[in-house]
Write an enzyme that holds these catalytic residues in place. Sequence first.
Site, PDB file in Angstrom:
ATOM      1  N   HIS A 154      -3.662  -5.656   2.207  1.00  0.00           N
ATOM      2  CA  HIS A 154      -3.217  -5.550   3.700  1.00  0.00           C
ATOM      3  C   HIS A 154      -4.220  -6.803   4.344  1.00  0.00           C
ATOM      4  O   HIS A 154      -4.555  -7.564   3.730  1.00  0.00           O
ATOM      5  CB  HIS A 154      -4.086  -4.287   4.513  1.00  0.00           C
ATOM      6  CG  HIS A 154      -3.422  -3.012   4.138  1.00  0.00           C
ATOM      7  ND1 HIS A 154      -2.242  -2.593   4.853  1.00  0.00           N
ATOM      8  CD2 HIS A 154      -3.993  -2.009   3.510  1.00  0.00           C
ATOM      9  CE1 HIS A 154      -1.840  -1.334   4.156  1.00  0.00           C
ATOM     10  NE2 HIS A 154      -2.736  -0.896   3.309  1.00  0.00           N
ATOM     11  N   ARG A 183     -11.930   7.195  -1.061  1.00  0.00           N
ATOM     12  CA  ARG A 183     -11.143   5.936  -0.767  1.00  0.00           C
ATOM     13  C   ARG A 183     -11.704   4.671  -1.086  1.00  0.00           C
ATOM     14  O   ARG A 183     -13.004   4.366  -1.417  1.00  0.00           O
ATOM     15  CB  ARG A 183     -10.935   5.838   0.769  1.00  0.00           C
ATOM     16  CG  ARG A 183     -10.337   7.096   1.574  1.00  0.00           C
ATOM     17  CD  ARG A 183      -9.887   6.729   2.887  1.00  0.00           C
ATOM     18  NE  ARG A 183      -8.764   5.796   2.757  1.00  0.00           N
ATOM     19  CZ  ARG A 183      -7.521   6.350   2.780  1.00  0.00           C
ATOM     20  NH1 ARG A 183      -7.231   7.549   2.448  1.00  0.00           N
ATOM     21  NH2 ARG A 183      -6.724   5.333   3.063  1.00  0.00           N
ATOM     22  N   CYS A 243       0.877  -1.214   0.037  1.00  0.00           N
ATOM     23  CA  CYS A 243       0.134  -0.128   0.017  1.00  0.00           C
ATOM     24  C   CYS A 243       0.814   1.282   0.077  1.00  0.00           C
ATOM     25  O   CYS A 243       1.459   1.546  -0.928  1.00  0.00           O
ATOM     26  CB  CYS A 243      -1.234  -0.203   1.292  1.00  0.00           C
ATOM     27  SG  CYS A 243      -2.443   0.999   0.856  1.00  0.00           S
TER      28      CYS A 243
HETATM   29  N1  GLN Z   1      -2.034   6.948   2.072  1.00  0.00           N
HETATM   30  C1  GLN Z   1      -2.050   6.091   0.984  1.00  0.00           C
HETATM   31  C2  GLN Z   1      -3.608   6.271   0.304  1.00  0.00           C
HETATM   32  O1  GLN Z   1      -4.449   6.528   1.033  1.00  0.00           O
HETATM   33  C3  GLN Z   1      -1.731   4.700   1.532  1.00  0.00           C
HETATM   34  C4  GLN Z   1      -2.870   4.071   2.347  1.00  0.00           C
HETATM   35  C5  GLN Z   1      -2.371   2.839   3.149  1.00  0.00           C
HETATM   36  O2  GLN Z   1      -1.132   2.641   2.940  1.00  0.00           O
HETATM   37  N2  GLN Z   1      -3.234   1.945   3.386  1.00  0.00           N
HETATM   38  O3  GLN Z   1      -3.682   5.760  -0.604  1.00  0.00           O
END
Ligand code: GLN
Length: 246
Positions: free
Chosen positions: A191, A127, A93
């Site tokens: 993840h 998101r 990520c």
């Molecule tokens: N901050 C990054 C995003 O929002 C990665 C997020 C994460 O590692 N879960 O895309």
Amino acid sequence: MIVTIGHLYSDYLNIYADRGNIAVLRARARARGHELDVRAISVRERVPVGEVDLFYIGGGQDREQALVALDLATKAAALGEAVGGGAAFLAVCGGYQLLGRFYRDRAGVELPGIGLLPLHTIAGERRMIGDVLLACDWAGETLAGFENHAGRTYLDEGAEPLGRVLAGFGNDGESGDEGCHAGRVYATYLHGPLLPRNGWFADRLLADALAHATGEEQELEPLADDLEAEAHAVAAERARRRGGRY
Ligand code: GLN
């Protein structure tokens, strides 16, 4: 055999128990009579090129990425040399995004990447959150995990994704690609942590790390992965039922 892991920024990038991936690698290495030597490599700390068999970098919010990106950029040459010398790499990520050319966050701030992978990332408004299931045709296997990212990652023409999205958003919610794979470098948005429910992938990383440590390609004897297979099946079912929906 001692397998050396270089854990980058474990003090900054470790959401969704990404550190759990190291615990899985340790248990699966030990089951084959190998031990892990985990070295934390953080801000202003040297990359011991040639000594590390597998690098690992986890995920993090934009704030944590901003705290390490400039330092990581100073390690770009050493990490490139280490990977050129056959070291393996798993990036998750936020760490994945920083292996590309840049990550432009929601405020429009551009964080430099190390350019190890042919891609760039731009944060979007919404998101992309939920369970994910991928087909990894290069291995004839599937990967199941969980994603939560604003970043949309765009692979360059000809770059190889880690997998094809069967359920979930993946790199950008449109291309059907997830992650990026280049030789012994594996990067993904998954993840969970990722490895407890994907035993075959943990073994792939271990085999690559052992090949670097010994100079010979490695075949690992299979483990009885009943629990891992069950966890995979549960995650896969959840992804099919609700992955990829805002
Ligand atoms: N901050 C990054 C995003 O929002 C990665 C997020 C994460 O590692 N879960 O895309």
